[in-house]
Design an enzyme around this catalytic site. Structure first.
Site, mmCIF file in Angstrom:
data_model
loop_
_atom_site.group_PDB
_atom_site.id
_atom_site.type_symbol
_atom_site.label_atom_id
_atom_site.label_comp_id
_atom_site.label_asym_id
_atom_site.label_seq_id
_atom_site.Cartn_x
_atom_site.Cartn_y
_atom_site.Cartn_z
ATOM 1 N N CYS A 1 -38.497 35.469 -12.460
ATOM 2 C CA CYS A 1 -39.368 34.288 -12.643
ATOM 3 C C CYS A 1 -40.528 34.256 -11.662
ATOM 4 C CB CYS A 1 -38.597 32.969 -12.531
ATOM 5 S SG CYS A 1 -37.395 32.733 -13.826
ATOM 6 N N SER A 2 -40.921 35.404 -11.145
ATOM 7 C CA SER A 2 -42.004 35.409 -10.172
ATOM 8 C C SER A 2 -42.905 36.621 -10.385
ATOM 9 C CB SER A 2 -41.438 35.399 -8.751
ATOM 10 O OG SER A 2 -42.484 35.347 -7.808
#
Lengths: 385, 77
Positions: A339-340
């Site tokens: 998620c980054s």
């Protein structure tokens, strides 16, 4: 099974967490603060005690300044959507999770200006770079306390001081550090502290919260409006904490579990947990670095990081490595971008990502010894191809 | 019931009521959270009942903690 995905959700939980949740479901059950019968009051009391334990953990004087949310993402959205207006400027780093980046990118469309300060490839942030980015319209600095990709700690105390000196609000995302690294909102000049309940605080999923420094709430609109059990004669939202931001029936059973988790952390002591996790991460990173064809990312100093390590094996994709770890060795990890995407761009691992191992307080040394052997085997097999 | 013996504190929020209940119990006072008497407020919440003789200590605690209240009322039939 060896569970090394504590950065996503900690598991197992302390025994007291299971017991508190079971007890709530069987013996309390009622809706907190809505009715005046004893089970309802008892449910309210349990939630208040969770608030109080969180306040103790983070050095917050008044427990009502702790707003309980369903996760860190909701807490971060509450601030970013509720505070920033068109024409405001916000500064963040290049190792943020999408729980900060996506609401910020959405805010950009509303006319909010966003500056992303680049970190070093190890995830290290230099505080002067934050100071140089401050403008006359800078309203907020939003930083995570530690990267969920490489575990590198960000210098929040230094940045907090800079924010205070310039009259800018300081939001810290402590999803990776709450419970395993000391946090004091006064000592680090934190105005807003977002945390998740299901990682280092050992609560169940669906719990989290936000600390709001006194006075700031007048500038932050609620994310949701509705029943609070207070001021029922009014059709307008209450303006006091925590009710302003806590509409609707809460996750009471989850918050009962979170309270037990936080009390476990307080009993063990954060320094004790931190020391154990540093031991684990030192062992793991040293072991991984010694394996040929393995690249380990992040700060090499275990003092500068939390128990998260990302690596790659040359010639293999992260998902292939994760699949082999699970199928052949029963080791649970998390491959990919975590998620980054911007965090991985900072490390130079975008778009393939990396394999992330995140041990927890309950992993015995043996788990890591077996993991290092498994990674060694996978790398050696690949080298022979 | 000897309601003459008691007064109640009405709070703005449930959290404050629970906070003060814990504080006063810790000081050894016999307090109880009860439904807000209908004649005092239309709010559906709870209030904290205390022995009227403890009123100075209750007020001092509220002041010390900086907790705003809706009011203190004697209980009547």
């Amino acid at each position: 099974m060896i569970y090394l995905d504590n950065a996503a959700t900690s598991w197992p939980k302390p025994e007291a967490v299971y017991r508190a949740m079971d007890h709530f479901m069987r013996h309390t059950g009622a809706n907190p603060g809505r009715s005046a019968h004893q089970p309802s009051i008892e449910a309210g009391r349990i939630i208040y005690e969770t608030r109080e334990s969180l306040a103790t953990l983070f050095g917050i004087g008044d427990p009502t300044r702790v707003v309980l949310t369903s996760n860190a993402t909701e807490a971060l959205n509450l601030v970013i959507k509720g505070l920033l207006q068109s024409g405001d400027h916000v500064i963040t780093s290049s190792v943020e999770h999408n729980s900060v980046m996506r609401p910020l990118r959405a805010a950009e469309k509303r006319g909010v200006e966003v500056t992303v300060v680049r970190c070093m490839p190890e995830g290290i942030l230099h505080p002067p770079h934050i100071e140089q980015a401050i403008r006359s319209n800078t309203r907020l600095i939003a930083l995570n306390h530690a990267s969920n990709v490489v575990g590198t700690l960000l210098p929040i105390a230094e940045v907090g001081l800079i924010a205070r000196q310039h009259g800018v609000l300081f939001l810290v995302d402590a999803a990776q550090t709450a419970g395993c690294y000391p946090i004091d909102v006064e000592a680090t000049s934190i105005d807003l502290l977002a945390f998740s309940g299901h990682k280092g605080l050992y609560g169940p999923q669906g719990t989290g919260g936000l600390y709001i420094r006194e006075g700031i709430e007048s500038s932050i609109e609620p994310l949701k409006y509705g029943g609070t059990g207070s001021r029922s004669e009014h059709e307008y939202q209450p303006d006091f904490l925590p009710d302003k931001y806590e509409s609707g029936t809460p996750n009471s059973v989850g918050l009962a579990g979170l309270g037990a988790g936080v009390r476990f952390v307080l009993e063990q002591g954060v320094p004790e947990i931190q020391e154990r996790e540093q031991e684990l991460i030192r062992f793991l990173t040293d072991g991984l670095r010694a394996i040929p064809d393995v690249t380990v990312y992040g700060d090499s100093d275990p003092q500068g990081r939390v128990a998260v390590v990302s690596f790659n094996i040359s010639g293999l994709t992260p998902s292939e490595v994760a699949m082999q770890l699970e199928e052949d060795h029963q080791i649970m990890c998390r491959p990919g971008l975590h998620c980054s995407p911007m965090g991985h761009k900072t490390l130079g691992t975008f778009p393939q990502g990396a394999v992330r191992l995140s041990p927890g307080y309950f992993n015995p040394n043996e788990d890591l010894e077996r993991t290092l052997k498994a990674v060694g085997k996978i790398a050696a097999a690949r080298a022979r191809c | 019931m000897e309601t003459e013996r008691y007064s109640v504190v009405l709070f703005h929020s449930m959290s404050n009521a629970l906070q003060v209940e814990k504080l006063l119990k810790g000081m050894g006072m016999a307090v109880k959270l009860i439904p807000v008497p209908r004649q005092l407020s239309s709010d559906c919440g709870i209030c904290l009942r205390f022995d009227r003789r403890d009123e100075p200590r209750v007020k001092a605690t509220l002041e010390k903690k900086g907790i705003e209240i809706q009011g203190i009322h004697p209980m009547s039939r």
